[in-house]
Scaffold this active site. Sequence first.
Site, short mmCIF file in Angstrom:
data_model
loop_
_atom_site.label_atom_id
_atom_site.label_comp_id
_atom_site.label_asym_id
_atom_site.label_seq_id
_atom_site.Cartn_x
_atom_site.Cartn_y
_atom_site.Cartn_z
N LYS A 176 8.51 5.74 -2.33
CA LYS A 176 8.97 4.67 -1.13
C LYS A 176 9.43 3.64 -2.13
O LYS A 176 9.65 3.50 -3.39
CB LYS A 176 7.41 3.99 -0.95
N THR A 208 3.81 -7.73 5.75
CA THR A 208 3.80 -6.12 5.04
C THR A 208 2.17 -5.50 4.75
O THR A 208 2.78 -4.87 3.98
CB THR A 208 5.09 -6.45 4.16
N GLY A 210 -0.81 -3.40 4.15
CA GLY A 210 -0.74 -2.37 4.14
C GLY A 210 -0.57 -1.74 4.83
O GLY A 210 -0.51 -0.17 5.42
N GLY A 212 1.50 0.40 2.65
CA GLY A 212 1.04 1.82 2.54
C GLY A 212 0.16 2.58 3.15
O GLY A 212 -0.23 4.13 2.99
N CYS A 213 -0.91 2.25 2.82
CA CYS A 213 -2.01 2.48 3.66
C CYS A 213 -1.55 3.33 5.42
O CYS A 213 -1.89 4.44 5.61
CB CYS A 213 -3.10 1.65 4.19
#
Length: 266
Positions: A176, A208, A210, A212-213
């Site tokens: 990412k 922003t 969360g 990645g989850c």
Amino acid sequence: MTSFLGRVLIIAGSDSGGGAGIQADIKAVTAMGGYAATAITAITVQNTLGVHGVHPLPLDLIEAQAKAVLDDIGADAIKTGMLGSIETVERVAAILDSSDAPAVIDPVMIAKGGHPLLPDKAIQAVKALMIPRASLLTPNAPEAEALTGLPIADIDGQRRAGEAMLALGAKAVLMKGGHVPGETVTDVLMTPSGETLLEGPRVDTRHTHGTGCTLASACAAGLARGLPLEVAVAEAWAYVAEAIRGAPGLGGGHGPLDHGWPLRTR
């Protein structure tokens, strides 16, 4: 056995603010057409301003939750998030070995507000036990730097780190680029057979929490539904991009995404 595809077992921590962790995972899997079940690893006291407390759950309870789900409902994919300790990493690795479902590993280390969620001494356990079990590994740049020891300042750094994690045994790596400077955000999906770039303009927002989850769980939902890896990741990426753009602006800090937007457009 059911013919339904889309069952995702999520092994991660709870976020009381609902923006990240298990809560974000359930929302993302549901929005992407999957069925979410959970094994909670820790309870956090959390809102958009940060993490104010962490209470790990006993290892036997984590395993019992996962076993209850796998023995009855089953799973077409497993997604892991916050693990929090060497012992939990070891126990979750054993859980992954008990299932033949593909595993999406999000190597959560630090919350959006900067609170550490994985001690430094557990990073080696993630490297040794989780990366080789990953059908898809989804690190951001700081996590990839911690796992590989390589600096990441541009897309070439993303590629080098991705190659290192493939060499450690991951079947695929989604490197990412949100933490990499630039007006364009580029994520690089890497497999031993090649790479796919996912690019979009950087959204100027503090909401922003969360991300990645949400992205990892959306990827898991696609894999659970039987989609090819590249398609599952592309659909998840587009879902998260719109969820960031439509963030509701909640809280005084790093606010949550708009997880439910696909449900309102059907």
